[in-house]
Design an enzyme around this catalytic site. Structure first.
Site, PDB file in Angstrom:
ATOM      1  N   HIS A  46      30.905  28.038 -27.617  1.00 33.79           N
ATOM      2  CA  HIS A  46      31.657  26.823 -27.992  1.00 33.79           C
ATOM      3  C   HIS A  46      31.742  25.793 -26.868  1.00 33.79           C
ATOM      4  CE1 HIS A  46      34.732  28.861 -25.699  1.00 33.79           C
ATOM      5  NE2 HIS A  46      35.483  27.772 -25.749  1.00 33.79           N
ATOM      6  N   CYS A  92      10.408  25.445 -30.444  1.00 32.14           N
ATOM      7  CA  CYS A  92       9.343  25.961 -29.579  1.00 32.14           C
ATOM      8  C   CYS A  92       8.841  27.331 -30.028  1.00 32.14           C
ATOM      9  CB  CYS A  92       9.781  25.990 -28.126  1.00 32.14           C
ATOM     10  SG  CYS A  92      11.067  27.184 -27.833  1.00 32.14           S
ATOM     11  N   LEU A  95      17.332  18.583 -29.155  1.00 35.73           N
ATOM     12  CA  LEU A  95      18.664  18.027 -29.438  1.00 35.73           C
ATOM     13  C   LEU A  95      19.156  17.167 -28.287  1.00 35.73           C
ATOM     14  CD1 LEU A  95      20.157  21.404 -30.644  1.00 35.73           C
ATOM     15  CD2 LEU A  95      19.441  19.501 -32.103  1.00 35.73           C
ATOM     16  N   HIS A 106      17.035  18.716 -20.287  1.00 37.81           N
ATOM     17  CA  HIS A 106      15.984  18.205 -21.167  1.00 37.81           C
ATOM     18  C   HIS A 106      15.741  16.731 -20.851  1.00 37.81           C
ATOM     19  CE1 HIS A 106      17.341  21.736 -23.550  1.00 37.81           C
ATOM     20  NE2 HIS A 106      16.036  21.859 -23.699  1.00 37.81           N
TER      21      HIS A 106
HETATM   22  O1  GFB Z   1      12.956  17.866 -22.837  1.00 42.38           O
HETATM   23  P1  GFB Z   1      11.904  18.665 -22.158  1.00 42.38           P
HETATM   24  O2  GFB Z   1      12.248  19.289 -20.853  1.00 42.38           O
HETATM   25  O3  GFB Z   1      11.478  19.791 -23.135  1.00 42.38           O
HETATM   26  O4  GFB Z   1      10.631  17.735 -21.900  1.00 42.38           O
HETATM   27  P2  GFB Z   1      10.243  20.321 -23.979  1.00 42.38           P
HETATM   28  C1  GFB Z   1      10.055  16.935 -22.916  1.00 42.38           C
HETATM   29  C2  GFB Z   1       8.981  16.066 -22.323  1.00 42.38           C
HETATM   30  O5  GFB Z   1       9.602  15.049 -21.498  1.00 42.38           O
HETATM   31  C3  GFB Z   1       7.959  16.773 -21.434  1.00 42.38           C
HETATM   32  C4  GFB Z   1       8.928  14.944 -20.263  1.00 42.38           C
HETATM   33  O6  GFB Z   1       6.682  16.262 -21.698  1.00 42.38           O
HETATM   34  C5  GFB Z   1       8.428  16.385 -20.024  1.00 42.38           C
HETATM   35  O7  GFB Z   1       7.371  16.381 -19.078  1.00 42.38           O
HETATM   36  N1  GFB Z   1       9.833  14.423 -19.226  1.00 42.38           N
HETATM   37  C6  GFB Z   1       9.688  13.223 -18.592  1.00 42.38           C
HETATM   38  C7  GFB Z   1      10.916  15.032 -18.701  1.00 42.38           C
HETATM   39  N2  GFB Z   1      10.619  13.080 -17.666  1.00 42.38           N
HETATM   40  C8  GFB Z   1      11.410  14.173 -17.702  1.00 42.38           C
HETATM   41  C9  GFB Z   1      12.560  14.567 -16.956  1.00 42.38           C
HETATM   42  O8  GFB Z   1      13.033  13.885 -16.064  1.00 42.38           O
HETATM   43  N3  GFB Z   1      13.118  15.773 -17.311  1.00 42.38           N
HETATM   44  C10 GFB Z   1      12.608  16.568 -18.313  1.00 42.38           C
HETATM   45  N4  GFB Z   1      13.217  17.705 -18.596  1.00 42.38           N
HETATM   46  N5  GFB Z   1      11.493  16.208 -19.003  1.00 42.38           N
HETATM   47  C11 GFB Z   1      11.780  22.435 -23.906  1.00 42.38           C
HETATM   48  C12 GFB Z   1      11.481  23.891 -23.863  1.00 42.38           C
HETATM   49  O9  GFB Z   1      10.525  21.863 -23.962  1.00 42.38           O
HETATM   50  O10 GFB Z   1      12.467  22.010 -25.058  1.00 42.38           O
HETATM   51  C13 GFB Z   1      12.529  24.726 -24.443  1.00 42.38           C
HETATM   52  O11 GFB Z   1      11.105  24.231 -22.550  1.00 42.38           O
HETATM   53  C14 GFB Z   1      13.139  24.198 -25.698  1.00 42.38           C
HETATM   54  O12 GFB Z   1      12.022  26.003 -24.663  1.00 42.38           O
HETATM   55  C15 GFB Z   1      13.499  22.773 -25.557  1.00 42.38           C
HETATM   56  O13 GFB Z   1      12.294  24.375 -26.819  1.00 42.38           O
HETATM   57  C16 GFB Z   1      14.063  22.152 -26.822  1.00 42.38           C
HETATM   58  O14 GFB Z   1      10.334  19.765 -25.358  1.00 42.38           O
HETATM   59  O15 GFB Z   1       8.937  20.142 -23.317  1.00 42.38           O
END
Ligand code: GFB
Length: 317
Positions: free
Chosen positions: A12, A110, A167, A180
């Site tokens: 929660h 994923c 999300l 994310h």
């Molecule tokens: O949101 P994200 O980390 O999750 O990254 P995924 C989505 C895309 O955004 C990737 C780009 O192509 C990242 O390279 N990106 C650009 C960034 N700048 C940034 C940044 O500053 N931070 C982050 N985090 N990303 C996750 C999975 O995958 O999503 C999990 O690893 C899960 O298992 C989750 O399913 C919902 O969509 O790539």
């Protein structure tokens, strides 16, 4: 669900669990049961048993999980697979043992193969290889789906599963290493605007496509499914629309009001090229998302800027 039913929201304090608690309360549910992880560590079976024995929940939303973005998943693979499997095994088996009427397990988009045909239909599960950056997490989430299916088949438990797309929303984690993409970009543009910095670094190439759902829309979908769906097949929950990361960057600049430059760092991983959910099943049951991405980002940014820096991942909150 009766308005005074004993409803346990596991997780929660997370973004999803807190949105669920808000949505349940606004619909008049009065008996919501919660525990923090220090009060009941869901990885510890004896604590889980003690909790179920004492509280006897009738409905369970299993929104507790170890989650994170692309870098967190590849940095802590052991914690992502262990914690998620342990939580699922303990809570799902305890729900059976203590006679829970209905349980809803939350997965993630994923779970589908990296090269999955788009949009991804529920029946494409286990039809190909997973994306490497989040394979341990995806394997744990697939195990959760299979636990629910198996307990239903062998013991007749009414356990269902929902697979949300990426999300975002209030209560997200804004830690730049673990988060994310949406919270990361929101924080980076906000801080660059405050400090007057002329450039923000975005990971990857900007080319991957992602579908984003506001967590309040997800909470509505989960309550809808708890009240209206009893099937064995898990259901996708998303908007059915996606954007490139470069499109998201432009939208986020506009929402935050950042006017500097953006540099793409292609030494960072892109992850899966595309993961768009086919949402025709949940739509045919009567649920549809309400917030557009622009509207959802505006609302989330309003919340973020009003609470900054006291938000999770920024000031140890
Ligand atoms: O949101 P994200 O980390 O999750 O990254 P995924 C989505 C895309 O955004 C990737 C780009 O192509 C990242 O390279 N990106 C650009 C960034 N700048 C940034 C940044 O500053 N931070 C982050 N985090 N990303 C996750 C999975 O995958 O999503 C999990 O690893 C899960 O298992 C989750 O399913 C919902 O969509 O790539």
């Amino acid at each position: 669900m009766e308005r005074d039913a004993r409803i346990y929201v596991a997780g929660h304090r997370g973004m999803v669990g807190s949105a669920l608690c808000r949505a349940l309360a606004s619909k008049g549910f009065t008996n919501i049961i919660t525990r923090t992880s220090s009060e009941c560590d869901l990885r510890d079976r004896s604590r889980v048993d003690e909790f179920f024995e004492k509280e006897r929940p009738e409905y369970v939303f299993l929104a507790a999980a170890r989650v994170g973005g692309i870098l967190a998943n590849s940095t802590y693979p052991a914690q992502f697979i262990y914690d998620n499997l342990a939580i699922e095994l303990n809570v799902i088996d305890a729900a059976h043992k203590y006679g829970v009427k209905k349980l809803l397990f939350l997965g993630s988009s994923c779970i589908y193969p990296r090269e999955c045909p788009q949009p991804m239909k529920e029946e494409y599960l286990l039809s190909g290889y997973l994306e490497k950056t989040n394979e341990p997490y995806a394997v744990a989430k697939i195990a959760g789906i299979k636990l629910c299916e198996s307990y239903r088949r062998q013991y007749g438990c009414n356990f269902i599963s929902a697979m949300p797309t990426n999300l975002y929303g209030p209560g997200d984690n804004f830690d730049l290493h673990d988060s994310h993409v949406i919270p990361a970009l929101m924080r980076k543009f906000h801080e660059a605007k405050l400090k007057g910095e002329g450039e923000v670094v975005v990971w990857g190439t900007g080319k991957p496509r992602r579908e984003f759902l506001h967590v309040d829309d997800l909470a509505e979908a989960l309550i809808f499914l708890m009240e209206n769906y009893d099937g064995e097949l898990f259901l996708n929950v998303g908007t059915g629309e996606d954007v490139t990361i470069a499109d998201l960057v432009e939208l986020m600049k506009e929402v935050v009001g950042y006017e500097g430059e953006v540099r793409y760092d292609s030494s960072k991983p892109d992850g899966t090229p595309r993961k768009l959910l086919d949402v025709s099943r949940i739509r045919s049951l009567g649920w549809r998302h309400k917030k557009s991405l622009r509207e959802g980002l505006r609302e989330t940014y309003r919340w973020f800027s009003e609470n900054y820096p006291a938000v999770r991942g920024v000031q140890g909150v």
